[in-house]
Write a protein that holds these residues in place. Structure first.
Motif, PDB file in Angstrom:
ATOM      1  N   VAL A  80     -15.463  13.517  11.527  1.00 46.06           N
ATOM      2  CA  VAL A  80     -15.235  12.420  10.592  1.00 46.06           C
ATOM      3  C   VAL A  80     -13.757  12.067  10.614  1.00 46.06           C
ATOM      4  O   VAL A  80     -12.915  12.886  11.010  1.00 46.06           O
ATOM      5  N   VAL A  81     -13.436  10.853  10.210  1.00 47.28           N
ATOM      6  CA  VAL A  81     -12.059  10.353  10.248  1.00 47.28           C
ATOM      7  C   VAL A  81     -11.727   9.748   8.890  1.00 47.28           C
ATOM      8  O   VAL A  81     -12.574   9.103   8.264  1.00 47.28           O
ATOM      9  N   PHE A 128     -15.430  18.865   6.645  1.00 51.65           N
ATOM     10  CA  PHE A 128     -15.172  17.790   5.684  1.00 51.65           C
ATOM     11  C   PHE A 128     -13.686  17.469   5.577  1.00 51.65           C
ATOM     12  O   PHE A 128     -12.830  18.242   6.023  1.00 51.65           O
ATOM     13  N   ILE A 129     -13.393  16.337   4.953  1.00 49.38           N
ATOM     14  CA  ILE A 129     -12.027  15.919   4.628  1.00 49.38           C
ATOM     15  C   ILE A 129     -12.004  15.604   3.137  1.00 49.38           C
ATOM     16  O   ILE A 129     -12.874  14.906   2.621  1.00 49.38           O
ATOM     17  N   HIS A 169      -6.868  15.040  -4.490  1.00 51.05           N
ATOM     18  CA  HIS A 169      -7.287  15.524  -5.806  1.00 51.05           C
ATOM     19  C   HIS A 169      -8.500  16.442  -5.712  1.00 51.05           C
ATOM     20  O   HIS A 169      -9.157  16.711  -6.713  1.00 51.05           O
ATOM     21  N   GLY A 170      -8.809  16.896  -4.497  1.00 50.28           N
ATOM     22  CA  GLY A 170      -9.940  17.789  -4.313  1.00 50.28           C
ATOM     23  C   GLY A 170     -11.273  17.067  -4.246  1.00 50.28           C
ATOM     24  O   GLY A 170     -12.325  17.694  -4.349  1.00 50.28           O
ATOM     25  N   ASN A 171     -11.243  15.767  -4.069  1.00 51.15           N
ATOM     26  CA  ASN A 171     -12.468  14.975  -3.953  1.00 51.15           C
ATOM     27  C   ASN A 171     -12.876  14.851  -2.488  1.00 51.15           C
ATOM     28  O   ASN A 171     -12.046  14.574  -1.633  1.00 51.15           O
ATOM     29  N   VAL A 172     -14.158  15.081  -2.212  1.00 46.95           N
ATOM     30  CA  VAL A 172     -14.642  15.002  -0.832  1.00 46.95           C
ATOM     31  C   VAL A 172     -14.772  13.539  -0.430  1.00 46.95           C
ATOM     32  O   VAL A 172     -15.419  12.753  -1.111  1.00 46.95           O
ATOM     33  N   LEU A 173     -14.121  13.187   0.670  1.00 47.46           N
ATOM     34  CA  LEU A 173     -14.170  11.810   1.170  1.00 47.46           C
ATOM     35  C   LEU A 173     -15.151  11.643   2.308  1.00 47.46           C
ATOM     36  O   LEU A 173     -15.852  10.640   2.393  1.00 47.46           O
TER      37      LEU A 173
END
Length: 201
Positions: A159-160, A122-123, A127-131
């Protein structure tokens, strides 16, 4: 770019690396690239907030964690994937830097030990939010709110995500978490048990 050697070496069922590897001697590293200043730590290193904070203090604008984590041989029913992800998301939020975590898939069997690797690379945003999360659609209910999918499909992929690192830096400065640090209070971090000083060379 340079050499970084894994600093923290685990020893647990299925992950008995202390019998094979010597702890790294490079210290934490960051590198300047044409895309930005990056830090990288390896697998078991990701459980230690000191590693992420060190790289952030050294100017890392994005931190990478290549890992190999899967089921626990002693309890295959226990899903440690969400804990693994939340730990890195905490580093992201505390240091206000995006995190790129890669994890393998597949199975390893040796004698009575069986590990199925979770995948789920994951990326995160700063703010620690998964994109983005491998195997999970962007309109997924979890990702929609910046959360990690706790049991993603175990598939190959990547993922990019693009970042405005100048804007990230402004956000980081604006929060003041590095400005307001109190290093003189952190001496217990130089000990093994919070009281007995470890002599560092």
């Amino acid at each position: 770019l340079g050499i970084y050697r894994k600093s923290h070496i685990p020893d647990g069922p299925g992950y008995q690396e202390k019998f094979y590897f010597t702890p790294g001697d490079t210290g934490f590293k960051v590198w300047d690239t044409k895309f930005g200043r990056i830090g990288a730590a390896i697998c078991w290193d990701q459980w230690f907030p000191e590693a992420a904070r060190s790289m952030a203090l050294m100017g890392a604008e994005v931190i990478f964690y290549p890992t190999a984590i899967g089921t626990e041989p002693d309890d295959p029913s226990y899903n440690s994937y969400p804990h693994w992800a939340r730990t890195m998301l905490g580093h992201s939020a505390a240091n206000l830097v995006p995190i790129v975590a890669s994890n393998r898939i597949g199975k390893e069997t040796y004698k009575n030990s069986n590990i199925t690797f979770y995948g789920g690379s994951f990326i995160s945003g700063q703010h620690g939010n998964v994109l983005k999360q491998v195997g999970v659609e962007e309109d997924d209910e979890f990702l929609k709110y910046g959360n990690i999918h706790p049991n993603p499909p175990k598939v190959e992929g990547f993922v990019v995500q693009e970042f405005d690192l100048d804007q990230c830096r402004l956000n980081r400065v604006g929060w003041g978490v590095f400005r307001d640090r109190r290093p003189e209070l952190y001496k217990p971090l130089l000990t093994f048990d919070g009281t007995h000083r470890h002599i560092c060379s």
